[in-house]
Design a protein around this motif. Structure first.
Motif, short mmCIF file in Angstrom:
data_model
loop_
_atom_site.label_atom_id
_atom_site.label_comp_id
_atom_site.label_asym_id
_atom_site.label_seq_id
_atom_site.Cartn_x
_atom_site.Cartn_y
_atom_site.Cartn_z
N GLN A 1 0.84 -1.20 0.00
CA GLN A 1 0.00 0.00 0.00
C GLN A 1 0.88 1.26 0.00
OE1 GLN A 1 -2.68 0.27 3.33
NE2 GLN A 1 -3.73 2.05 2.50
N ASP A 2 1.98 1.23 0.75
CA ASP A 2 2.91 2.37 0.76
C ASP A 2 3.48 2.61 -0.64
OD1 ASP A 2 2.59 2.64 3.53
OD2 ASP A 2 4.32 1.36 3.97
N GLU A 6 1.08 6.57 -6.93
CA GLU A 6 -0.08 7.39 -7.27
C GLU A 6 0.21 8.88 -7.06
OE1 GLU A 6 -3.17 5.60 -4.93
OE2 GLU A 6 -3.40 3.94 -6.34
N ARG A 7 0.98 9.19 -6.03
CA ARG A 7 1.35 10.60 -5.80
C ARG A 7 2.21 11.10 -6.95
NH1 ARG A 7 5.72 13.42 -3.45
NH2 ARG A 7 5.05 15.46 -2.71
N TRP A 48 2.10 1.74 -3.60
CA TRP A 48 1.05 2.25 -4.49
C TRP A 48 0.74 3.72 -4.18
CZ3 TRP A 48 0.81 0.14 -8.80
CH2 TRP A 48 0.90 -1.23 -8.98
N LYS A 49 0.76 4.06 -2.92
CA LYS A 49 0.50 5.45 -2.52
C LYS A 49 1.57 6.38 -3.11
CE LYS A 49 -0.55 7.93 1.75
NZ LYS A 49 -0.57 7.81 3.21
#
Length: 174
Positions: free
Chosen positions: A21-22, A28-29, A24-25
């Motif tokens: 998740q880190d 995405e940023r 992908w975050k």
């Protein structure tokens, strides 16, 4: 959470793993910032084009008014008004050019932020792969080389067939 006592001091060790998740975050940023930078660049380019058009129009008007003023024997209010219109058009073109330069600087700033975010996402991915070597993210093509961990070319693979083989007619690769 492991705790150790050293003399009279107590120290606590915090363990933290970088999750999928880190990653992908962070990705995405970076993508979001690149989208913003692209829109800002398009805006800056459009403003620059408009400034160029306005400057050309003002220059053309200026030439016409200059010729008119040099060929006339007396100055009328109408001619002064035309000269004033040309001067205003020139100022408008300059104002648009200033806005275009500001927009370019903003696009440059956003691109720099996007590049930093991309580099950060790569660091986060690297850390995640160190923390979780068997992660499904290990199979992602981050560098654009389309090669898996075994060294096999996996890019352009459509429906299980390598396009390069289809293009050359070489059936041995299919």
């Amino acid at each position: 959470m492991p705790t150790t006592t050293i003399g009279r001091r107590i120290s606590t060790t915090h363990l933290s793993a970088t999750s999928e998740q880190d990653v992908w975050k962070a990705v995405e940023r970076a993508e979001s910032l690149w989208e913003e930078a692209l829109e800002a660049r398009k805006n800056a380019n459009a403003m620059s084009d408009r400034a160029e058009e306005e400057a050309e129009a003002a220059a053309s008007q200026s030439t016409e008014v200059n010729e008119m003023l040099s060929n006339m024997k007396s100055i009328s209010l109408e001619k002064i008004a035309q000269a004033d219109t040309v001067a205003a058009a020139s100022l408008d073109a300059g104002s648009i050019l200033r806005k275009a330069l500001d927009a370019k600087e903003e696009a440059d700033r956003l691109e720099a932020l996007a590049e930093e975010a991309l580099e950060e996402s790569e660091v986060v991915l690297d850390q995640h792969l160190q923390d979780f070597p068997d992660s499904p993210l290990a199979d992602l093509d981050v560098e654009g080389d389309d090669v898996n961990d075994d060294g096999d070319d996996v890019g352009d693979d459509v429906g299980g067939k390598d396009e390069s083989a289809a293009d050359t007619g070489d059936k041995s690769k299919q």
